[in-house]
Enzyme design. Structure first.
Site, mmCIF file in Angstrom:
data_model
loop_
_atom_site.group_PDB
_atom_site.id
_atom_site.type_symbol
_atom_site.label_atom_id
_atom_site.label_comp_id
_atom_site.label_asym_id
_atom_site.label_seq_id
_atom_site.Cartn_x
_atom_site.Cartn_y
_atom_site.Cartn_z
ATOM 1 N N VAL A 197 -73.091 -18.896 -10.103
ATOM 2 C CA VAL A 197 -73.400 -17.474 -9.894
ATOM 3 C C VAL A 197 -74.517 -17.318 -8.873
ATOM 4 O O VAL A 197 -74.409 -16.534 -7.919
ATOM 5 C CB VAL A 197 -73.787 -16.811 -11.233
ATOM 6 C CG1 VAL A 197 -74.395 -15.427 -10.995
ATOM 7 C CG2 VAL A 197 -72.563 -16.692 -12.136
ATOM 8 N N SER B 214 -81.660 -20.104 -16.713
ATOM 9 C CA SER B 214 -80.745 -20.266 -15.586
ATOM 10 C C SER B 214 -81.298 -19.656 -14.298
ATOM 11 O O SER B 214 -81.973 -18.611 -14.320
ATOM 12 C CB SER B 214 -79.404 -19.598 -15.927
ATOM 13 O OG SER B 214 -78.568 -19.541 -14.801
ATOM 14 N N ALA B 215 -80.962 -20.289 -13.179
ATOM 15 C CA ALA B 215 -81.297 -19.739 -11.859
ATOM 16 C C ALA B 215 -80.586 -18.418 -11.608
ATOM 17 O O ALA B 215 -80.979 -17.661 -10.707
ATOM 18 C CB ALA B 215 -80.919 -20.743 -10.767
ATOM 19 N N ASP B 216 -79.568 -18.122 -12.395
ATOM 20 C CA ASP B 216 -78.884 -16.831 -12.269
ATOM 21 C C ASP B 216 -79.851 -15.681 -12.489
ATOM 22 O O ASP B 216 -79.709 -14.608 -11.882
ATOM 23 C CB ASP B 216 -77.737 -16.711 -13.287
ATOM 24 C CG ASP B 216 -76.643 -17.738 -13.079
ATOM 25 O OD1 ASP B 216 -76.704 -18.493 -12.094
ATOM 26 O OD2 ASP B 216 -75.712 -17.777 -13.908
ATOM 27 N N LYS C 128 -71.419 -29.399 -8.770
ATOM 28 C CA LYS C 128 -71.761 -28.035 -9.167
ATOM 29 C C LYS C 128 -72.991 -27.612 -8.362
ATOM 30 O O LYS C 128 -74.046 -28.232 -8.471
ATOM 31 C CB LYS C 128 -72.052 -27.981 -10.662
ATOM 32 C CG LYS C 128 -72.308 -26.592 -11.213
ATOM 33 C CD LYS C 128 -72.532 -26.674 -12.718
ATOM 34 C CE LYS C 128 -72.812 -25.303 -13.306
ATOM 35 N NZ LYS C 128 -73.096 -25.406 -14.763
ATOM 36 N N GLU D 147 -66.667 -16.876 -7.485
ATOM 37 C CA GLU D 147 -67.350 -18.170 -7.538
ATOM 38 C C GLU D 147 -66.359 -19.300 -7.797
ATOM 39 O O GLU D 147 -65.212 -19.064 -8.168
ATOM 40 C CB GLU D 147 -68.443 -18.159 -8.605
ATOM 41 C CG GLU D 147 -68.000 -17.623 -9.957
ATOM 42 C CD GLU D 147 -67.980 -18.655 -11.044
ATOM 43 O OE1 GLU D 147 -67.742 -19.844 -10.743
ATOM 44 O OE2 GLU D 147 -68.179 -18.266 -12.215
ATOM 45 N N ASP E 98 -85.637 -23.727 -20.578
ATOM 46 C CA ASP E 98 -84.340 -23.750 -19.895
ATOM 47 C C ASP E 98 -83.867 -22.322 -19.644
ATOM 48 O O ASP E 98 -83.353 -21.647 -20.537
ATOM 49 C CB ASP E 98 -83.322 -24.522 -20.747
ATOM 50 C CG ASP E 98 -82.060 -24.861 -19.958
ATOM 51 O OD1 ASP E 98 -81.888 -24.343 -18.843
ATOM 52 O OD2 ASP E 98 -81.238 -25.648 -20.472
ATOM 53 N N LYS F 155 -73.131 -16.037 -21.138
ATOM 54 C CA LYS F 155 -72.498 -17.114 -21.881
ATOM 55 C C LYS F 155 -72.905 -17.067 -23.358
ATOM 56 O O LYS F 155 -74.070 -16.824 -23.690
ATOM 57 C CB LYS F 155 -72.887 -18.475 -21.294
ATOM 58 C CG LYS F 155 -72.505 -18.687 -19.825
ATOM 59 C CD LYS F 155 -71.017 -18.849 -19.631
ATOM 60 C CE LYS F 155 -70.671 -19.425 -18.261
ATOM 61 N NZ LYS F 155 -71.293 -18.794 -17.112
#
Length: 294
Positions: free
Chosen positions: A100, A134-136, A80, A19, A132, A153
């Site tokens: 990602v 993540s789209a990951d 991003k 990435e 919140d 993370k």
């Protein structure tokens, strides 16, 4: 689909996707360039082919040139790009580093099966207030790909992240570890269901996963090399302070990770940047070794 594939990558079997959000938003210049080039070298040393993915002037590229890497690492208007942003990035002729989720989608679109990153996004702390996530998470739940990462993370709510991955049906398995790693710290108290100790074992598992038609990623948790790991107590103290700052300043969504990485580096110094590069390079090396067996 209009995707450019480099000469080094096209037609090759043993390919590892990399990435570029780390290049555009993850590390300061020139460490960002160093990190990507070291990841590419680690993949090659493992006997595989690196396919660094990014968007250059609106063109989706699989296999960036050194000039492309330099551009994305230095140009002022770099963006991003998450998976939702890919059409807009192409339409608007953006220069963008792929997250990602975006990298996973592009990699599978061209038939790549292995992807190395630093740490995935997941469920953020305080999710009951912010929602919140993540789209990951969605990408891992819908994309058939081996994802080698040093866990998630550090700023995330790790137990909730693991729980949500279970809900999505994503196998989270260890590479030479029995517990889930937390990016800069080598271990947590969260146990994993199974561990592999060699690239061949991972590849053998993946053939079963793939042949069964399970349209989920394998999240392979590979801890940071122990020489670079930061004690969990030290990291938690820093993160608590940063989280308070973000809440006061209204920082959320896609701005969280860049802010986090920047502030952690400011507070803990060069050892954090060195740790980040070390885990990225190590994940690329492991991913390259796995790709050789595919």
């Amino acid at each position: 689909m209009n995707i450019y594939i480099s000469e080094e990558v096209v037609g090759k079997k043993h390919v590892v996707a990399l990435e570029t959000a780390v290049l555009t938003h993850g590390l300061p210049y020139p460490k960002n360039l160093e990190a990507v080039l070291r990841m590419e070298d680690a993949v090659r040393e493992s006997g595989a082919v690196p396919a660094t993915i990014g968007i250059v002037n609106g063109v989706i590229k699989v296999g960036l040139s050194k000039d492309d890497i330099e551009l994305l690492g230095t140009v002022d208007d770099r963006q991003k790009v998450s998976v939702r942003d890919i059409p807009l990035a192409v339409y608007g002729k953006w220069n963008g580093g792929t997250t990602v989720s975006a990298t996973m989608w592009i990699a599978r679109s061209v038939g790549i099966e292995v992807f190395a990153t630093g740490g995935i996004g997941g469920v953020h702390r305080g999710v009951e207030k912010t929602w919140d996530i993540s789209a990951d998470m969605y990408a891992l739940g819908t994309t058939q790909l081996i994802v080698v990462s040093s866990g998630a993370k550090s700023i995330l709510d790790l137990p909730k992240t693991i729980e949500y991955l279970e809900t999505l049906g994503v196998p989270v398995l260890g590479y030479q570890t029995d517990v889930f790693p937390a990016f800069y710290t080598g271990k947590t108290s969260i146990p994993l269901r199974h561990r592999f100790d060699s690239p061949n074992q991972v590849a053998s598992y993946w053939r079963v996963h793939r042949d069964l038609g399970l349209q989920k990623a394998l999240l392979l948790a590979n801890p940071i090399p122990s020489d670079y790991a930061i004690p969990q107590e030290e990291m938690e103290e820093v993160l608590d302070e940063i989280i308070d700052e973000m809440e006061k300043n209204g920082i959320s969504g896609k701005d969280v990770t860049p802010y986090l990485l920047s502030r952690v580096a400011e507070m803990l110094g060069d050892k954090v940047v060195d740790a980040n590069i070390a885990l990225l390079e190590n994940n690329a090396r492991v991913a390259g070794a796995i790709a050789r067996f595919l």
